[in-house]
Design an enzyme around this catalytic site. Structure first.
Site, PDB file in Angstrom:
ATOM      1  N   LYS A  42       2.549   7.835   1.871  1.00  0.00           N
ATOM      2  CA  LYS A  42       1.926   7.798   0.561  1.00  0.00           C
ATOM      3  C   LYS A  42       0.565   7.121   0.661  1.00  0.00           C
ATOM      4  O   LYS A  42       0.279   6.457   1.635  1.00  0.00           O
ATOM      5  CB  LYS A  42       2.819   7.044  -0.446  1.00  0.00           C
ATOM      6  CG  LYS A  42       4.079   7.822  -0.835  1.00  0.00           C
ATOM      7  CD  LYS A  42       4.950   7.077  -1.822  1.00  0.00           C
ATOM      8  CE  LYS A  42       4.208   6.608  -3.045  1.00  0.00           C
ATOM      9  NZ  LYS A  42       3.505   7.706  -3.775  1.00  0.00           N
TER      10      LYS A  42
ATOM     11  N   GLU B  53       1.865   1.078  -5.411  1.00  0.00           N
ATOM     12  CA  GLU B  53       3.009   1.992  -5.351  1.00  0.00           C
ATOM     13  C   GLU B  53       4.166   1.369  -4.569  1.00  0.00           C
ATOM     14  O   GLU B  53       5.328   1.471  -4.973  1.00  0.00           O
ATOM     15  CB  GLU B  53       2.591   3.319  -4.703  1.00  0.00           C
ATOM     16  CG  GLU B  53       1.723   4.184  -5.606  1.00  0.00           C
ATOM     17  CD  GLU B  53       1.161   5.409  -4.910  1.00  0.00           C
ATOM     18  OE1 GLU B  53       0.777   6.348  -5.610  1.00  0.00           O
ATOM     19  OE2 GLU B  53       1.091   5.416  -3.660  1.00  0.00           O
TER      20      GLU B  53
END
EC number: 5.3.1.6
Length: 262
Positions: free
Chosen positions: A102, A111
């Site tokens: 990610k 995140e």
């Protein structure tokens, strides 16, 4: 309207719409960043507006926060929430063990913090994000601006002893200037091609001075919802060891995302 979407956008839409079913009234929900996560925020906004869903969203970036407010979701901070019931986010790559890369959108630090502060993490992705081995997508590493070139050299030197195929890195740019994250840091994208031992690499990177966080999400994702361009959805639960498929029909008159700019 959804009937006019490209196949890849249809895949993102159905994965997001299916994942929205995990959200229940009263939940504190981590809201991811990126194009697929934007569909999820829109789906949740519709449920808030039309069905009276009451949730509190903790966004992983400033742009997700703005979108959430625009569609009527109450936005709070992680400090206010303390702990989350669920986080739903996209991924740049995922493998058969639901390990992820990610950070393509530049929000990997928030995140990861938000995902690990949740009882459950659900990843939404189109089928093109699935890989046999992580590494084709450049691995983002968030670094502090001070001495970033020294940090970059240290990373590249360390990669010599890692089980990877490529060892080059580039500073992520925003036009003519370095990209800056919401936390004021830079991102180095590592072009590794294949990562043989993702767990080892994640640990080694985070031990380096100057490195804030890396984009390898190991043993964090519980479920992945995979969308296909024909409306099919596959749900894989790593904890239950189950795989289920279903199909979501498109409603031609449903203009949910007519103003979505991503």
């Amino acid at each position: 309207m959804s009937g006019e979407l490209s196949p890849i956008d249809k895949a993102k839409f159905v994965s997001a719409k299916r994942a929205a079913q995990y959200v229940e009234d009263g939940m504190r929900v981590g809201l991811g960043t990126g194009s697929t996560a934007a569909w999820l925020v829109r789906c949740l906004g519709e449920l808030v507006r039309d069905d009276g869903l009451k949730i509190k969203g903790v966004p992983t970036s400033s742009r997700t926060a703005q979108l959430a407010r625009d569609v009527g979701i109450e936005v709070i901070t992680l400090d206010e929430a303390k702990w989350l019931d669920l986080t739903i986010d996209g991924a740049d790559e995922f493998d058969g063990d639901l390990n992820l890369i990610k950070g393509g959108g530049g929000a990997l630090l928030l995140e990861k913090i938000i995902a690990t502060a949740s009882d459950q993490m659900v990843v939404i992705a189109d089928v093109g994000k699935e890989v046999e081995t992580l590494g084709a997508f450049p691995l983002p590493v968030e670094v502090i601006p001070f001495g970033w070139q020294t940090t970059q050299a240290l990373i590249e030197e360390t990669l010599i002893s890692m089980d990877v195929l490529g060892r080059t890195s580039t500073l992520r740019m925003n036009g003519q200037t370095p990209f800056v994250t919401d936390e004021g840091n830079h991102i180095l994208d590592l072009h590794l091609n294949r990562i043989g031992n993702a767990r080892q690499l994640a640990l080694v990177l985070n031990q380096m001075p100057g490195v804030v966080e890396n984009g390898l999400f190991i043993d964090i994702c519980d479920t992945v919802v995979i969308g296909y361009g024909d409306g099919k959805v596959e749900v894989r639960d790593i904890n239950e060891g189950t795989v289920a498929t279903e199909r979501l029909d498109f409603v031609e008159s449903d203009n949910l995302f007519s103003d979505l700019t991503e």
